[in-house]
Design a protein around this motif. Structure first.
Motif, mmCIF file in Angstrom:
data_model
loop_
_atom_site.group_PDB
_atom_site.id
_atom_site.type_symbol
_atom_site.label_atom_id
_atom_site.label_comp_id
_atom_site.label_asym_id
_atom_site.label_seq_id
_atom_site.Cartn_x
_atom_site.Cartn_y
_atom_site.Cartn_z
ATOM 1 N N LEU A 94 10.291 -12.539 26.753
ATOM 2 C CA LEU A 94 11.625 -12.982 27.162
ATOM 3 C C LEU A 94 12.428 -13.400 25.936
ATOM 4 N N PRO A 95 13.749 -13.321 26.029
ATOM 5 C CA PRO A 95 14.581 -13.792 24.915
ATOM 6 C C PRO A 95 14.357 -15.286 24.689
ATOM 7 N N ASP A 96 14.607 -15.748 23.448
ATOM 8 C CA ASP A 96 14.359 -17.145 23.078
ATOM 9 C C ASP A 96 15.120 -18.133 23.949
ATOM 10 N N ASP A 97 16.377 -17.822 24.291
ATOM 11 C CA ASP A 97 17.146 -18.760 25.110
ATOM 12 C C ASP A 97 16.548 -18.914 26.508
ATOM 13 N N ASP A 100 13.395 -21.051 26.152
ATOM 14 C CA ASP A 100 13.786 -22.451 26.003
ATOM 15 C C ASP A 100 14.170 -23.061 27.350
ATOM 16 N N ALA A 101 14.852 -22.278 28.194
ATOM 17 C CA ALA A 101 15.240 -22.776 29.515
ATOM 18 C C ALA A 101 14.005 -23.084 30.371
ATOM 19 N N PHE A 102 13.003 -22.239 30.298
ATOM 20 C CA PHE A 102 11.768 -22.491 31.055
ATOM 21 C C PHE A 102 11.030 -23.722 30.525
ATOM 22 N N ALA A 103 11.088 -23.888 29.227
ATOM 23 C CA ALA A 103 10.397 -25.013 28.600
ATOM 24 C C ALA A 103 11.188 -26.306 28.741
#
Length: 107
Positions: A94-97, A100-103
């Motif tokens: 998945l893309p980094d953004d 980050d949203a999942f994390a």
């Protein structure tokens, strides 16, 4: 003393222990002694699956009943086989953004 019979089975129990009821609702119900049920379980399960109601008794007292199981209303596993399509990159990172949203670190 003649052995009571049930279909092709001959019971070793005295005649008064293997009871055939003419009707139970609309089905014929058979009372089978526990010892005979142990020895003939596979046949009794087949008969129950075919629509027979079988009561298992111990010392003349009903303990359990084998009844046919109704048809399931749910769909079978694999019913969607061939109807789902997976993209070639379904397992790509998945893309980094989005990661980050999942994390929970998305700003």
């Amino acid at each position: 003393m003649a052995k009571p019979t049930y279909g092709s089975l001959a019971f070793a129990a005295p005649k008064n222990l293997a009871i055939f009821f003419p009707e139970y609702g609309r089905e014929i119900m058979i009372v089978v002694p526990l010892a005979e049920a142990k020895n003939n379980l596979s046949k009794l399960v087949d008969d129950a699956a075919a629509g027979q109601i079988i009561t298992i008794a111990k010392h003349g007292r009903a303990l359990a009943r084998l009844v046919p199981v109704g048809k399931t209303s749910g769909k079978r596993i694999g019913a969607m086989k061939g109807k789902l399509v997976l993209a070639e990159d379904f397992d790509a990172l998945l893309p980094d953004d989005m990661l980050d949203a999942f994390a929970g670190t998305h700003e």
